[in-house]
Enzyme design. Structure first.
Site, PDB file in Angstrom:
ATOM      1  N   ILE A  47       0.886  -1.166   0.000  1.00  0.00           N
ATOM      2  CA  ILE A  47       0.000   0.000   0.000  1.00  0.00           C
ATOM      3  C   ILE A  47       0.920   1.211   0.000  1.00  0.00           C
ATOM      4  O   ILE A  47       1.838   1.299   0.817  1.00  0.00           O
ATOM      5  CB  ILE A  47      -0.924   0.071   1.232  1.00  0.00           C
ATOM      6  CG1 ILE A  47      -1.909  -1.095   1.232  1.00  0.00           C
ATOM      7  CG2 ILE A  47      -1.677   1.407   1.253  1.00  0.00           C
ATOM      8  CD1 ILE A  47      -2.889  -1.069   2.379  1.00  0.00           C
ATOM      9  N   ALA A  48       0.674   2.128  -0.918  1.00  0.00           N
ATOM     10  CA  ALA A  48       1.520   3.317  -1.013  1.00  0.00           C
ATOM     11  C   ALA A  48       0.660   4.531  -1.354  1.00  0.00           C
ATOM     12  O   ALA A  48      -0.233   4.440  -2.187  1.00  0.00           O
ATOM     13  CB  ALA A  48       2.591   3.125  -2.078  1.00  0.00           C
ATOM     14  N   GLU A  93       2.796  -7.609   6.241  1.00  0.00           N
ATOM     15  CA  GLU A  93       4.029  -7.253   6.929  1.00  0.00           C
ATOM     16  C   GLU A  93       4.177  -5.750   6.846  1.00  0.00           C
ATOM     17  O   GLU A  93       3.872  -5.150   5.818  1.00  0.00           O
ATOM     18  CB  GLU A  93       5.262  -7.906   6.288  1.00  0.00           C
ATOM     19  CG  GLU A  93       5.322  -9.405   6.397  1.00  0.00           C
ATOM     20  CD  GLU A  93       4.571 -10.106   5.281  1.00  0.00           C
ATOM     21  OE1 GLU A  93       4.247 -11.286   5.452  1.00  0.00           O
ATOM     22  OE2 GLU A  93       4.293  -9.475   4.241  1.00  0.00           O
ATOM     23  N   ASN A 105       7.490   1.840  10.881  1.00  0.00           N
ATOM     24  CA  ASN A 105       6.427   2.550  10.180  1.00  0.00           C
ATOM     25  C   ASN A 105       5.168   2.604  11.059  1.00  0.00           C
ATOM     26  O   ASN A 105       4.186   1.895  10.833  1.00  0.00           O
ATOM     27  CB  ASN A 105       6.121   1.892   8.829  1.00  0.00           C
ATOM     28  CG  ASN A 105       5.216   2.734   7.963  1.00  0.00           C
ATOM     29  OD1 ASN A 105       4.577   3.671   8.427  1.00  0.00           O
ATOM     30  ND2 ASN A 105       5.158   2.383   6.694  1.00  0.00           N
ATOM     31  N   TYR A 158      -3.532   0.041  10.064  1.00  0.00           N
ATOM     32  CA  TYR A 158      -3.937  -1.358  10.094  1.00  0.00           C
ATOM     33  C   TYR A 158      -4.691  -1.693  11.386  1.00  0.00           C
ATOM     34  O   TYR A 158      -5.686  -2.420  11.349  1.00  0.00           O
ATOM     35  CB  TYR A 158      -2.723  -2.271   9.918  1.00  0.00           C
ATOM     36  CG  TYR A 158      -1.970  -2.010   8.629  1.00  0.00           C
ATOM     37  CD1 TYR A 158      -2.651  -1.781   7.431  1.00  0.00           C
ATOM     38  CD2 TYR A 158      -0.582  -1.966   8.603  1.00  0.00           C
ATOM     39  CE1 TYR A 158      -1.963  -1.530   6.250  1.00  0.00           C
ATOM     40  CE2 TYR A 158       0.106  -1.717   7.427  1.00  0.00           C
ATOM     41  CZ  TYR A 158      -0.590  -1.497   6.258  1.00  0.00           C
ATOM     42  OH  TYR A 158       0.084  -1.249   5.091  1.00  0.00           O
TER      43      TYR A 158
END
Length: 167
Positions: A70-71, A104, A109, A116
């Site tokens: 995811i970016a 992961e 981060n 999440y």
């Protein structure tokens, strides 16, 4: 995500993940498994003003999904776009009939970990030296999917106005 999205995705990838960026070949390989009746992946991009500002991908094996990436472009951090991308992946996991979704996340981060956790992911372990070449550990997280409820639809985070997500 389609093949013509790879170049703009690569620009974001190199900016956001300079030490452990995926290669073009990795994206091509993932997209090769994302179409047709035997598809085991779902990749999406987010666009604003015809520019890709985010992307995300999920791989499925049996009844288990795994968030691959995811970016979100730096200038769109804090806008809810990460939540919208994750929501799309969880919808895909539901359509693939996943019982659980794993991912992961770099241990450093914290921003991503909080995202999440808001979606119900729980830490279940550490993978030592997972991110190379920086030798950074990964926090493994899991979300158990509700069997009688569409958990992706149950989550409705606010998204960024004017952003479209395409698979």
């Amino acid at each position: 995500m389609r093949w013509w999205d790879i170049e703009p995705v690569m620009e974001l990838e190199k900016d956001l993940f300079p030490q452990d960026a995926w290669s073009r070949g990795m994206f091509w390989s993932e997209l090769a498994h994302s179409r047709g009746p035997g598809a085991t992946r779902r990749y999406v991009v987010a666009e604003k003003d015809e520019q890709i500002i985010g992307y995300a991908g999920l791989v499925v094996s049996g009844d288990q999904g795994d968030v691959q990436t995811i970016a979100v472009a730096r200038d769109h951090w804090g806008t809810g776009l990460g939540s919208r991308l994750l929501t799309e992946l969880l919808r895909a996991a539901t359509s693939f009939e996943c019982a659980e979704v794993l991912l992961e996340c770099r241990v450093d981060n914290v921003r991503a970990q909080k995202l999440y956790e808001r979606f119900g992911f729980e830490p279940i372990g550490i993978r030592r030296g997972y991110y190379q070449p920086g030798n950074v550990d990964a926090l493994v997280m899991r979300l158990r999917m509700a069997s009688d409820d569409d958990s992706a639809d149950a989550t409705s985070p606010d998204g960024e106005q004017g952003t479209e997500i395409h698979d």
